[in-house]
Design a protein around this motif. Sequence first.
Motif, PDB file in Angstrom:
ATOM      1  N   ALA A 126       0.832  -1.206   0.000  1.00 38.93           N
ATOM      2  CA  ALA A 126       0.000   0.000   0.000  1.00 38.93           C
ATOM      3  C   ALA A 126       0.864   1.253   0.000  1.00 38.93           C
ATOM      4  O   ALA A 126       0.589   2.219  -0.723  1.00 38.93           O
ATOM      5  CB  ALA A 126      -0.932  -0.012   1.206  1.00 38.93           C
ATOM      6  N   PHE A 127       1.936   1.244   0.808  1.00 36.77           N
ATOM      7  CA  PHE A 127       2.844   2.391   0.833  1.00 36.77           C
ATOM      8  C   PHE A 127       3.421   2.636  -0.561  1.00 36.77           C
ATOM      9  O   PHE A 127       3.511   3.784  -1.015  1.00 36.77           O
ATOM     10  CB  PHE A 127       3.965   2.145   1.841  1.00 36.77           C
ATOM     11  N   GLN A 128       3.825   1.574  -1.235  1.00 38.91           N
ATOM     12  CA  GLN A 128       4.409   1.736  -2.564  1.00 38.91           C
ATOM     13  C   GLN A 128       3.388   2.288  -3.552  1.00 38.91           C
ATOM     14  O   GLN A 128       3.706   3.170  -4.360  1.00 38.91           O
ATOM     15  CB  GLN A 128       4.937   0.393  -3.059  1.00 38.91           C
ATOM     16  N   ALA A 129       2.148   1.786  -3.484  1.00 37.20           N
ATOM     17  CA  ALA A 129       1.120   2.245  -4.425  1.00 37.20           C
ATOM     18  C   ALA A 129       0.775   3.714  -4.190  1.00 37.20           C
ATOM     19  O   ALA A 129       0.618   4.491  -5.141  1.00 37.20           O
ATOM     20  CB  ALA A 129      -0.134   1.376  -4.287  1.00 37.20           C
ATOM     21  N   VAL A 130       0.646   4.101  -2.923  1.00 36.11           N
ATOM     22  CA  VAL A 130       0.327   5.491  -2.610  1.00 36.11           C
ATOM     23  C   VAL A 130       1.486   6.400  -3.015  1.00 36.11           C
ATOM     24  O   VAL A 130       1.272   7.487  -3.568  1.00 36.11           O
ATOM     25  CB  VAL A 130      -0.002   5.647  -1.114  1.00 36.11           C
ATOM     26  N   ALA A 131       2.709   5.986  -2.735  1.00 39.46           N
ATOM     27  CA  ALA A 131       3.867   6.795  -3.115  1.00 39.46           C
ATOM     28  C   ALA A 131       3.906   7.014  -4.624  1.00 39.46           C
ATOM     29  O   ALA A 131       4.164   8.132  -5.097  1.00 39.46           O
ATOM     30  CB  ALA A 131       5.153   6.117  -2.643  1.00 39.46           C
ATOM     31  N   ARG A 132       3.622   5.974  -5.373  1.00 35.57           N
ATOM     32  CA  ARG A 132       3.620   6.090  -6.833  1.00 35.57           C
ATOM     33  C   ARG A 132       2.542   7.068  -7.303  1.00 35.57           C
ATOM     34  O   ARG A 132       2.807   7.939  -8.149  1.00 35.57           O
ATOM     35  CB  ARG A 132       3.392   4.708  -7.455  1.00 35.57           C
ATOM     36  N   LYS A 133       1.359   6.959  -6.728  1.00 29.44           N
ATOM     37  CA  LYS A 133       0.263   7.859  -7.104  1.00 29.44           C
ATOM     38  C   LYS A 133       0.605   9.302  -6.753  1.00 29.44           C
ATOM     39  O   LYS A 133       0.352  10.227  -7.550  1.00 29.44           O
ATOM     40  CB  LYS A 133      -1.022   7.446  -6.374  1.00 29.44           C
ATOM     41  N   ARG A 134       1.203   9.535  -5.579  1.00 33.76           N
ATOM     42  CA  ARG A 134       1.513  10.898  -5.164  1.00 33.76           C
ATOM     43  C   ARG A 134       2.667  11.478  -5.976  1.00 33.76           C
ATOM     44  O   ARG A 134       2.698  12.693  -6.221  1.00 33.76           O
ATOM     45  CB  ARG A 134       1.825  10.924  -3.660  1.00 33.76           C
ATOM     46  N   ARG A 135       3.611  10.654  -6.400  1.00 35.28           N
ATOM     47  CA  ARG A 135       4.681  11.146  -7.273  1.00 35.28           C
ATOM     48  C   ARG A 135       4.095  11.588  -8.617  1.00 35.28           C
ATOM     49  O   ARG A 135       4.478  12.615  -9.172  1.00 35.28           O
ATOM     50  CB  ARG A 135       5.744  10.069  -7.480  1.00 35.28           C
ATOM     51  N   TYR A 136       3.183  10.769  -9.165  1.00 36.63           N
ATOM     52  CA  TYR A 136       2.529  11.145 -10.421  1.00 36.63           C
ATOM     53  C   TYR A 136       1.776  12.464 -10.253  1.00 36.63           C
ATOM     54  O   TYR A 136       1.808  13.336 -11.132  1.00 36.63           O
ATOM     55  CB  TYR A 136       1.560  10.054 -10.867  1.00 36.63           C
TER      56      TYR A 136
END
Length: 365
Positions: free
Chosen positions: A86-96
Amino acid sequence: MSATTDQVQFAAYAPGRFAEHLPFAQRGYLFTLPGDFPEETPAHTNVTDWEMAVYRAHGEWEVRDINGNRKVWGIGPSRRVAVGMAFQAVARKRRYRAADIADRRAAAGLETVPPYMVEVTAGVTLVLTPQAVAHLFRIEATDFGHPARYHVTDPDGGGAYAITAGEGVELRTLEVGLLHVRCGCDPEATRFENEADALAYIREELSTWAMCENSPGAPAEADAQPDEDDDPDIMERRKERALQATWDGLTDNYERSYQDAQTAREQMTRAGVAMIGQVIRGQLPAATGMSVRAEDLALTAVHGDGDRLWAENGGELPGETVHNVNAYLTDVLTFGRDEEALTDLGWAEDEHLSGVFTIAFPPAP
């Protein structure tokens, strides 16, 4: 901020935390995902902290946010693995999202990041009287009609004492800050697109300030300290900020109150359905649910495991019990009985009878 799964603090939740129709298990764990994660995204793109739930589902662990779209952000064989995903998915979304904000700023002719940032680094509230200047550390409320008492300390290191509010006693808050200009820092700060707006904000809000040592240039020396309050432009900006702050406070309070009311309504409905279930089981112990006609809040059927134990006007349920249930329904569904409100609370509309809704009773104690 830099956050890892090892830093996550879990809080267990039990049945009743979420309505049964919501996509969360009855038991699991809550945790917070910081709004300033991941660390490399600029502070001006940060969001509020997210409340998350992790629980067992389909033989694995699953993570969803609980206040937004309730999206699945991570699945894994263990709680830690699911949270890490979940941390990885959220980080990816927030970077985008941060990159998209930068692209839109560039398309509008702006710098990628607001170039001027005013950071408040320290502050103190003083109590001023004709005889003394003291540091405020607590305000003591008093009975109606009596002046407040300010608990203070002496700036020179003396002991604590109290000053009674009244004529000649003034509160004044002094704040110290830094102005950042294209310095590469990323503090929690108020951001501006140009120097004039940044300096106007400084003159209004800060008692004294300095330049960040990493900033390539400094405003004129004459702007180094706040002006007097006789500048009409400053007064107008201050008025606008006060009005905006008032509006923001009202909308924030409304949103919190709405969420509190929604939670209270869900809790009241669950408790009411459980209470009605106990009343009906006093006559029909095998009852597992009921159907209700929303238009007049009338009980129309009682269900068992695959069977209908009672239908409207049937003899299996005494008239007094039906009357009591209908009275309880009037209270339980006071705050909404239309289709949207009922389905949000876990009721399902009958496929064959329009306006009739069914809900399961919680297990018997």
